[in-house]
Motif scaffolding. Sequence first.
Motif, PDB file in Angstrom:
ATOM      1  N   ALA A  61      32.162  45.522  33.046  1.00 40.08           N
ATOM      2  CA  ALA A  61      32.691  44.275  33.594  1.00 40.08           C
ATOM      3  C   ALA A  61      33.887  43.839  32.765  1.00 40.08           C
ATOM      4  CB  ALA A  61      31.622  43.196  33.570  1.00 40.08           C
ATOM      5  N   LYS A  62      34.800  43.178  33.415  1.00 43.49           N
ATOM      6  CA  LYS A  62      35.927  42.646  32.671  1.00 43.49           C
ATOM      7  C   LYS A  62      35.663  41.168  32.384  1.00 43.49           C
ATOM      8  CE  LYS A  62      38.677  41.649  36.764  1.00 43.49           C
ATOM      9  NZ  LYS A  62      39.899  41.935  37.487  1.00 43.49           N
ATOM     10  N   ILE A  63      36.150  40.705  31.281  1.00 43.81           N
ATOM     11  CA  ILE A  63      35.976  39.312  30.898  1.00 43.81           C
ATOM     12  C   ILE A  63      37.046  38.488  31.611  1.00 43.81           C
ATOM     13  CG2 ILE A  63      36.087  37.669  28.988  1.00 43.81           C
ATOM     14  CD1 ILE A  63      35.109  39.963  27.177  1.00 43.81           C
ATOM     15  N   THR A  72      35.337  32.824  30.341  1.00 41.35           N
ATOM     16  CA  THR A  72      34.569  32.010  31.280  1.00 41.35           C
ATOM     17  C   THR A  72      33.450  32.791  31.948  1.00 41.35           C
ATOM     18  OG1 THR A  72      36.096  32.507  33.068  1.00 41.35           O
ATOM     19  CG2 THR A  72      36.529  30.510  31.799  1.00 41.35           C
ATOM     20  N   GLY A  73      33.420  34.076  31.765  1.00 37.33           N
ATOM     21  CA  GLY A  73      32.389  34.892  32.379  1.00 37.33           C
ATOM     22  C   GLY A  73      32.876  36.316  32.556  1.00 37.33           C
ATOM     23  N   THR A  74      32.220  37.017  33.460  1.00 34.21           N
ATOM     24  CA  THR A  74      32.613  38.401  33.738  1.00 34.21           C
ATOM     25  C   THR A  74      32.767  38.569  35.234  1.00 34.21           C
ATOM     26  OG1 THR A  74      30.324  39.144  33.854  1.00 34.21           O
ATOM     27  CG2 THR A  74      31.417  39.314  31.710  1.00 34.21           C
ATOM     28  N   ALA A  75      33.508  39.587  35.592  1.00 35.20           N
ATOM     29  CA  ALA A  75      33.703  39.966  36.990  1.00 35.20           C
ATOM     30  C   ALA A  75      33.626  41.479  37.052  1.00 35.20           C
ATOM     31  CB  ALA A  75      35.048  39.469  37.478  1.00 35.20           C
ATOM     32  N   PRO A  76      33.245  42.031  38.205  1.00 38.35           N
ATOM     33  CA  PRO A  76      33.180  43.492  38.320  1.00 38.35           C
ATOM     34  C   PRO A  76      34.528  44.116  38.020  1.00 38.35           C
ATOM     35  CG  PRO A  76      32.239  42.433  40.261  1.00 38.35           C
ATOM     36  CD  PRO A  76      32.882  41.354  39.434  1.00 38.35           C
ATOM     37  N   LEU A  77      34.477  45.293  37.440  1.00 43.78           N
ATOM     38  CA  LEU A  77      35.687  46.056  37.158  1.00 43.78           C
ATOM     39  C   LEU A  77      36.277  46.517  38.467  1.00 43.78           C
ATOM     40  CD1 LEU A  77      37.478  47.451  35.016  1.00 43.78           C
ATOM     41  CD2 LEU A  77      35.987  49.418  35.253  1.00 43.78           C
ATOM     42  N   ASP A  78      37.562  46.329  38.659  1.00 44.15           N
ATOM     43  CA  ASP A  78      38.227  46.802  39.875  1.00 44.15           C
ATOM     44  C   ASP A  78      38.334  48.303  39.826  1.00 44.15           C
ATOM     45  OD1 ASP A  78      38.611  44.182  40.714  1.00 44.15           O
ATOM     46  OD2 ASP A  78      40.572  44.028  39.734  1.00 44.15           O
ATOM     47  N   ALA A  79      37.753  48.969  40.796  1.00 44.44           N
ATOM     48  CA  ALA A  79      37.852  50.429  40.853  1.00 44.44           C
ATOM     49  C   ALA A  79      39.190  50.791  41.464  1.00 44.44           C
ATOM     50  CB  ALA A  79      36.715  50.998  41.693  1.00 44.44           C
TER      51      ALA A  79
END
Length: 80
Positions: A61-63, A72-79
Amino acid sequence: MSEPDVETMSFEDAMRALEEVVGKLESGSVPLEESIALYERGAALKARCETKLKEAEEKVAKITLSEDGRPTGTAPLDAE
């Protein structure tokens, strides 16, 4: 002694086993029938490594940062 089940191997174990298979095949001293079996096992080990890498990729995940640069959190890594 039977070989470990490829489907339950960790990435590291599968890579080690794949390296052994490649080494045996590259030596050229393996009989044809054994070479075929080794090639088939190598293909299964390669697929296992690819699956484990894909699973790890999906967990990455990217921060996300706020405007002031605070996490502020994490989001899925963009493939890509």
